[in-house]
Scaffold this motif. Structure first.
Motif, short mmCIF file in Angstrom:
data_model
loop_
_atom_site.label_atom_id
_atom_site.label_comp_id
_atom_site.label_asym_id
_atom_site.label_seq_id
_atom_site.Cartn_x
_atom_site.Cartn_y
_atom_site.Cartn_z
N THR A 1 -12.99 -19.00 49.08
CA THR A 1 -14.09 -18.14 48.61
C THR A 1 -14.21 -16.91 49.49
OG1 THR A 1 -15.29 -20.04 47.73
CG2 THR A 1 -16.56 -18.04 48.15
N ALA A 2 -14.03 -17.10 50.80
CA ALA A 2 -14.11 -15.97 51.72
C ALA A 2 -13.02 -14.94 51.43
CB ALA A 2 -13.99 -16.47 53.16
N TYR A 3 -11.81 -15.40 51.09
CA TYR A 3 -10.74 -14.47 50.74
C TYR A 3 -11.12 -13.62 49.53
CZ TYR A 3 -7.01 -16.27 53.84
OH TYR A 3 -6.22 -16.59 54.92
N GLU A 4 -11.69 -14.26 48.52
CA GLU A 4 -12.08 -13.51 47.32
C GLU A 4 -13.20 -12.52 47.65
OE1 GLU A 4 -10.32 -13.58 44.57
OE2 GLU A 4 -9.06 -15.01 45.65
N ARG A 5 -14.13 -12.93 48.46
CA ARG A 5 -15.20 -12.01 48.87
C ARG A 5 -14.64 -10.86 49.71
NH1 ARG A 5 -19.91 -15.01 51.78
NH2 ARG A 5 -20.49 -12.81 52.02
N MET A 6 -13.66 -11.17 50.56
CA MET A 6 -13.07 -10.14 51.39
C MET A 6 -12.38 -9.07 50.54
SD MET A 6 -10.85 -10.88 54.83
CE MET A 6 -9.59 -11.81 53.98
N LEU A 7 -11.73 -9.50 49.46
CA LEU A 7 -11.09 -8.54 48.56
C LEU A 7 -12.10 -7.60 47.92
CD1 LEU A 7 -8.48 -10.81 46.75
CD2 LEU A 7 -7.98 -8.88 48.26
N LYS A 8 -13.33 -8.08 47.74
CA LYS A 8 -14.39 -7.26 47.14
C LYS A 8 -15.18 -6.48 48.19
CE LYS A 8 -15.02 -10.73 43.50
NZ LYS A 8 -15.94 -11.76 42.97
N GLY A 9 -14.83 -6.64 49.47
CA GLY A 9 -15.60 -5.98 50.52
C GLY A 9 -16.95 -6.62 50.75
N ASP A 10 -17.08 -7.87 50.34
CA ASP A 10 -18.37 -8.56 50.42
C ASP A 10 -18.46 -9.36 51.73
OD1 ASP A 10 -20.79 -9.81 49.89
OD2 ASP A 10 -19.88 -11.35 48.58
N VAL A 11 -18.43 -8.66 52.84
CA VAL A 11 -18.61 -9.29 54.15
C VAL A 11 -19.07 -8.22 55.13
CG1 VAL A 11 -16.16 -8.97 54.66
CG2 VAL A 11 -17.51 -10.58 56.03
N GLN A 12 -19.98 -8.60 56.00
CA GLN A 12 -20.50 -7.64 56.98
C GLN A 12 -20.47 -8.31 58.37
OE1 GLN A 12 -24.24 -5.90 55.81
NE2 GLN A 12 -24.40 -4.71 57.68
N TYR A 13 -19.35 -8.12 59.12
CA TYR A 13 -18.17 -7.34 58.75
C TYR A 13 -16.90 -8.21 58.86
CZ TYR A 13 -21.09 -3.22 58.93
OH TYR A 13 -22.08 -2.30 58.68
N ARG A 14 -17.01 -9.40 59.47
CA ARG A 14 -15.86 -10.30 59.59
C ARG A 14 -16.30 -11.74 59.34
NH1 ARG A 14 -10.86 -7.54 60.49
NH2 ARG A 14 -10.05 -9.23 61.75
N PHE A 15 -15.44 -12.49 58.64
CA PHE A 15 -15.62 -13.93 58.53
C PHE A 15 -15.01 -14.60 59.75
CE2 PHE A 15 -15.58 -12.98 53.85
CZ PHE A 15 -16.85 -13.45 53.57
N VAL A 16 -15.65 -15.67 60.20
CA VAL A 16 -15.13 -16.50 61.28
C VAL A 16 -15.28 -17.96 60.88
CG1 VAL A 16 -15.40 -17.22 63.71
CG2 VAL A 16 -15.64 -14.80 63.09
N ILE A 17 -14.20 -18.73 61.03
CA ILE A 17 -14.22 -20.14 60.68
C ILE A 17 -14.72 -20.97 61.85
CG2 ILE A 17 -12.84 -22.11 59.95
CD1 ILE A 17 -10.77 -20.09 58.84
N ASP A 18 -15.68 -21.84 61.58
CA ASP A 18 -16.11 -22.84 62.54
C ASP A 18 -15.10 -23.98 62.47
OD1 ASP A 18 -17.28 -24.81 64.06
OD2 ASP A 18 -19.21 -24.75 63.04
N ILE A 19 -14.22 -24.06 63.45
CA ILE A 19 -13.11 -25.01 63.39
C ILE A 19 -13.58 -26.46 63.47
CG2 ILE A 19 -10.97 -25.74 64.54
CD1 ILE A 19 -10.73 -23.12 62.94
N ALA A 20 -14.77 -26.69 63.99
CA ALA A 20 -15.31 -28.05 64.04
C ALA A 20 -15.40 -28.65 62.64
CB ALA A 20 -16.68 -28.07 64.71
N THR A 21 -15.54 -27.80 61.61
CA THR A 21 -15.67 -28.29 60.24
C THR A 21 -14.36 -28.80 59.67
OG1 THR A 21 -15.33 -26.09 59.25
CG2 THR A 21 -17.60 -26.72 59.82
N LEU A 22 -13.24 -28.53 60.35
CA LEU A 22 -11.96 -29.09 59.90
C LEU A 22 -11.98 -30.60 59.89
CD1 LEU A 22 -9.18 -26.86 61.52
CD2 LEU A 22 -9.45 -27.38 59.10
N ALA A 23 -12.68 -31.18 60.85
CA ALA A 23 -12.74 -32.63 60.95
C ALA A 23 -13.39 -33.26 59.73
CB ALA A 23 -13.48 -33.04 62.22
N GLU A 24 -14.20 -32.47 59.01
CA GLU A 24 -14.92 -32.99 57.86
C GLU A 24 -14.19 -32.69 56.55
OE1 GLU A 24 -18.64 -30.98 58.14
OE2 GLU A 24 -18.74 -31.30 60.31
N SER A 25 -13.05 -31.99 56.64
CA SER A 25 -12.34 -31.58 55.42
C SER A 25 -11.71 -32.80 54.74
CB SER A 25 -11.24 -30.56 55.76
OG SER A 25 -11.82 -29.39 56.31
N ALA A 26 -12.05 -33.01 53.51
CA ALA A 26 -11.52 -34.14 52.77
C ALA A 26 -10.02 -34.02 52.63
CB ALA A 26 -12.19 -34.23 51.40
N GLY A 27 -9.34 -35.11 52.88
CA GLY A 27 -7.89 -35.15 52.68
C GLY A 27 -7.09 -34.68 53.85
#
Length: 353
Positions: free
Chosen positions: A326-352
């Motif tokens: 979703t962030a990639y699609e928003r980035m293409l539209k310029g819909d971010v002020q001004y950078r996205f940053v991933i909270d890597i702690a959430t990787l542990a909760e990623s299904a699969g």
């Protein structure tokens, strides 16, 4: 060792949870537990094969901050628990003129943090959308910002050094009038840095709605470049222009704003070329049109220290790992002020994963 990550198996497939292998630390290696990883437009270009030569699986991410987990036997500059960062470079030849001068970013054998050649499986580097990374100590950077700013420090490892390096190379400082073209992921940091260096900053945007934002970032003046009268008022007035726009546009409109011997440096990388500038806009005032690519390791450390001293971080939106598509699609539209940053702690909760 195996760690969780987010990446893609093909250009037409979304990023998804996966597991990747990281080497055990060698004598000169630093093992880093990643806390945050910035999202750069380069990530999107590479993972979707918009830039040639993408290798899959592709795990993007070259704006990495975290803590040292372990170090190799020969490492003396870092120890477990240190706050550190990794930017766009994880290796180079280490013996050419560029490397000897601390300009590893221009080494012909520079290895990028992802999609670069490596002996580690799977044969190419895998980036910071992952729980851990192992990097030679030469390419590890010390972070002196407080822990609470760590997420907002991450974009400095690419966007920060991309804008800092040309400002330093062209010796921007007090008494200089500096233009920053584009108020986005790169431009907002360019404004902050040029302001902290003591320059009079003129921000250029195509959007009337960004005037107040540019002033709040440290610009002294804001020009809407779609307004000819506003542009004309700055003709022959600027010592340096940092052009961050990553879309083809009329360079002549900005070259005419430079004083004699002024320079405009391009750091945005559009998918198709800019229209060729009129040579007379260069030769009549001995102006320079240049480019700049990130920065070497010593200069990147200098940038981080400068930003820590002046309280400079990126303006960010923190996201979960499973929000990256979703962030990639928003980035293409310029819909971010001004950078996205991933909270890597959430990787542990990623299904699969």
């Amino acid at each position: 060792m195996t760690v969780k990550a987010y990446g893609a198996y093909a250009s037409d497939r979304p990023l998804q949870p996966l597991e990747i292998a990281r080497r055990a630390p060698g004598a000169h290696d630093v093992q880093i537990g990643i806390a945050y990883c910035g999202v750069c437009h380069s990530d999107l270009h590479q993972v979707r094969s918009e830039w040639a030569g993408t290798l899959y699986p592709c795990v993007p991410g070259h704006e990495i901050v975290g803590r040292v987990v372990a170090v190799g036997a020969q490492v003396s500059a870092f120890q477990a628990g240190d706050l550190v960062g990794v930017g766009c470079i994880v290796d180079s030849c280490r013996h050419c003129q560029d490397c000897d001068e601390g300009l590893e970013n221009y080494c012909g054998h520079m290895v990028g943090t992802y999609n670069g050649p490596t002996e580690d499986a799977p044969g190419h580097t895998l980036g910071g959308y992952s729980q851990q990374i192992v990097v030679h100590e030469r390419y590890v950077l010390r972070v002196r910002h407080p822990q609470g700013q760590l997420a907002a420090v991450a974009p400095l490892l690419c966007a920060g050094i991309t804008t800092y390096s040309p400002l330093r190379h062209w010796k921007v400082g007090p008494g200089h009038r500096v233009g920053v073209v584009g108020i986005g992921g790169l431009g907002h940091l360019g404004i902050k840095l040029a302001h902290a260096m003591g320059a009079h900053v003129v921000a250029f945007t195509t959007s009337e709605s960004k005037r107040a934002a540019a002033l709040s970032l440290g610009a002294n003046e804001v020009v809407v470049s779609r307004h000819p009268q506003e542009m004309a008022a700055h003709a022959n007035s600027l010592d340096f222009i940092l052009n961050t726009v990553a879309a083809p546009h009329d360079l002549d409109a900005f070259l005419r704003l430079l004083r004699r011997d002024g320079a405009m440096t391009l750091v945005g990388a559009p998918a198709s070329p800019h229209p060729s500038p009129n040579v007379f806009n260069l030769i009549m005032k001995r102006r320079t049109l240049a480019g700049s690519l990130i920065g070497g390791i010593p200069e990147t450390q200098e940038m981080l220290d400068f930003c820590a001293e002046h309280g400079i971080v990126a303006d960010i939106e923190l996201i979960r790992a499973d929000e990256i598509n979703t962030a990639y699609e928003r980035m293409l539209k310029g819909d971010v002020q001004y950078r996205f940053v991933i909270d890597i702690a959430t990787l542990a909760e990623s299904a699969g994963a």
